[in-house]
Design an enzyme around this catalytic site. Sequence first.
Site: not given
Ligand code: F6P
Length: 371
Positions: A119, A141-142, A237, A290
Site C-alpha cells: 500500500g 512481515i508478509d 490468517e 509476530q
Molecule cells: O501486513 C502486515 C500485517 O501484519 C498482516 O499480516 C495483517 O493482516 C495486518 O498487517 C494486520 O494489520 P493491523 O495492524 O492493522 O491489525
Amino acid sequence: MKRVLIVTGGGDCPGLNAVIRAVVKRASQEKDWEVLGSIQGFNGILWEPTELKVLDNEAVAGIHFQGGTIIETTNKGGPFAWPVKNNDGTWSSVDRSDEMIRKIKYMGIDAVINIGGDGSQQISQALYEKGLNVIGVPKTIDNDLTSTDSTFGFQTAVEIATDAVDKLVTTAASHNRVFVVEVMGRYAGWIALNAAVAGGAEVCLIPEFPYDIEIVKSALEKRFKRGRGFAVMVVSEGAKPKGGEMVYEKSDEVGYENLRLGGIGRKLIKELKSLGFEPDMRETVLGHLQRGGVPIAYDRVLSAQFGVKAFEMALKGDFGKMVAYRHPYFVSVPLKEATSHPNLVTLDNALVKTAKGLGISLGIEMPEKLK
Ligand code: F6P
C-alpha cells in the site's frame, strides 16, 4: 544543506529502526545532508503544525535492535485519502497529495525515503508521478512484495511463528491434541509455509491453495492411532476453504481500508468437529506478536543494506524506484514494477516441493509431479 525525509507507513515491522539508523549513518558520511523523519507516516507533514524529528547520529544510537519505529507509523488515511469529519458526524476523505508535495518542496526536502509495504509503495508511485522525489524501501512481515528476494521483518516473524510451533508441539503431544496455530501474512502464505517446514507441522493451510477439509481431516487422522497422537497445523490468517471465503471483519476505524483477517483457526476446528473428527483441538492466534520485539540478526543486516542503498539512491537522484534485494546484490527497481503484482506462493515454488517431500499436507490434492 540537502534534506532527506524518512517516512514509515503501514503496519510496523521488526527492522524499521535498523533501516532508519542505516540511512542516517550513511548520510552522516556526506557533507551537508540532514535527515528528517515524518511522525506517523505522512501525517507529520500533513498536520498543522507539522511534526518532524531530526534524525542525527545521536537520535538513532542503539536503535537497530529495537522493534517498532521511532517515528511511528499508521495504516489509515494518507495523503490521497485524508479523513475529514462531516457536520453530520460521518467521515469522508479528501486528496491532499498536491498540498503535501508543495509543503515538502517548500521545506527544502530533496528526497523522500518511504519505508512501507505494498500500500505504501503504491502511494510512493503515485507521489512520484506527481513530481515528488521518492525512493521506496520494501517492508512487510508478509513478504508479499514482488521484485525483491525478501523483505526485512519477514524472517523475524517466521522465527516467532516457529518458536510458537515448537512450544505447542510439546503441549499437543502431552495432551494428545491438535493445535491450530494461526499466523499473519494477509493474502500470502509465506509465514505459514516457512514456520510449518521449520517447526515440523503436519498440516499447513495458506490462502493461495484453498483447502479441502476432507483432505485436512484424513491428514490428521493418520496422526492418531486408537485415539492417541497429536498434530500441529499452521494456518495463514487468509486461508480459506475451496469455494469459500476468508474469515474477516470490516474495521470501523476511520480511514482503515483493510479487512481485518482472523478466526480461520476456530472455523477449522468447528468444520473438523462437524465431520466427526474426535480428538481435542485448540487454536492459538499469534497476531501482532509476530510484529513486535527485536529483529533477528538476519533482518538487521537486511535492514542495514536496504537503508544504505536507499540513501545512495537519494545521492544519485535515482527516484521513482524501490530498493530490492536480488541476491547477492541490492538494486533499484521501478516502483511501478515493484507494485505491479503481489508475491504469492505458487505450486512451482521450491518450498512447496519441500513441504510435500516432508509429508506436510497443504490441504489440497497435490499434483504427482512438482517442478
Ligand atoms: O501486513 C502486515 C500485517 O501484519 C498482516 O499480516 C495483517 O493482516 C495486518 O498487517 C494486520 O494489520 P493491523 O495492524 O492493522 O491489525
